[in-house]
Write a protein that holds these residues in place. Structure first.
Motif, short mmCIF file in Angstrom:
data_model
loop_
_atom_site.label_atom_id
_atom_site.label_comp_id
_atom_site.label_asym_id
_atom_site.label_seq_id
_atom_site.Cartn_x
_atom_site.Cartn_y
_atom_site.Cartn_z
N MET A 1 4.39 0.72 3.41
CA MET A 1 3.51 1.76 2.92
C MET A 1 2.99 1.42 1.53
O MET A 1 1.86 1.72 1.20
N ARG A 2 3.86 0.79 0.76
CA ARG A 2 3.48 0.49 -0.63
C ARG A 2 2.23 -0.38 -0.70
O ARG A 2 1.34 -0.15 -1.52
N THR A 3 2.13 -1.38 0.17
CA THR A 3 1.00 -2.30 0.12
C THR A 3 -0.31 -1.59 0.45
O THR A 3 -1.31 -1.75 -0.26
N LEU A 4 -0.32 -0.81 1.52
CA LEU A 4 -1.53 -0.11 1.92
C LEU A 4 -1.97 0.91 0.86
O LEU A 4 -3.14 0.99 0.50
N CYS A 5 -1.02 1.70 0.38
CA CYS A 5 -1.35 2.72 -0.62
C CYS A 5 -1.80 2.08 -1.93
O CYS A 5 -2.75 2.55 -2.56
N SER A 6 -1.14 1.00 -2.33
CA SER A 6 -1.53 0.32 -3.57
C SER A 6 -2.94 -0.26 -3.46
O SER A 6 -3.70 -0.21 -4.42
N SER A 7 -3.28 -0.79 -2.29
CA SER A 7 -4.63 -1.32 -2.10
C SER A 7 -5.67 -0.22 -2.24
O SER A 7 -6.71 -0.42 -2.87
N THR A 8 -5.38 0.94 -1.69
CA THR A 8 -6.30 2.07 -1.80
C THR A 8 -6.43 2.50 -3.26
O THR A 8 -7.53 2.75 -3.75
N LEU A 9 -5.31 2.57 -3.96
CA LEU A 9 -5.33 3.00 -5.36
C LEU A 9 -6.08 2.01 -6.26
O LEU A 9 -6.79 2.43 -7.18
N ILE A 10 -5.94 0.72 -6.00
CA ILE A 10 -6.67 -0.26 -6.81
C ILE A 10 -8.17 -0.16 -6.54
O ILE A 10 -8.99 -0.27 -7.46
#
Length: 118
Positions: A1-10
């Motif tokens: 989840m961290r990777t997908l959410c971090s990509s969205t946030l960036i």
């Protein structure tokens, strides 16, 4: 989840920065106000990349999505972009949890199928 959410946030980080450039053109807004608000939102995007898996991280992400949509009152295009990023945030959380569950299942299967070397 961290990777997908971090990509969205960036991605949101950059969109907020570009929206700030557009908001600077508004003669009713002070440049310092625009960059203070935008800078805080951009900082939150980066901070949430690390906090997304902690308790309350996803809720803070939703609050950021609401603020991004509400920024459409200043930069009207942000209504559309905020809705797009809210949908991306939902997908990141939803499918990220499914990926994490699948990884855990595969790891458990791999651990149970390895023969003991003793």
């Amino acid at each position: 989840m961290r990777t997908l959410c971090s990509s969205t946030l960036i991605g949101e980080f950059f969109v907020i920065g570009f929206a700030a450039l557009v908001a600077m053109k508004d003669p009713d807004l002070a440049m310092s106000t625009v960059w203070t608000v935008s800078g805080i939102a951009m900082f939150l995007c980066v901070l949430l990349c690390g906090l997304v898996t902690r308790p309350g991280g996803v809720a803070l992400g939703w609050a950021l999505q609401i603020a991004l949509i509400a920024s459409g009152f200043i930069v009207p295009t942000m209504f559309f972009l905020g809705a797009i990023f809210a949908a991306l945030w939902w997908a990141s959380v939803h499918y990220g949890k499914k990926v994490d569950e699948a990884k855990a299942r595969f790891a458990a299967q791999a651990d149970s199928s390895t023969p003991d070397a003793a």
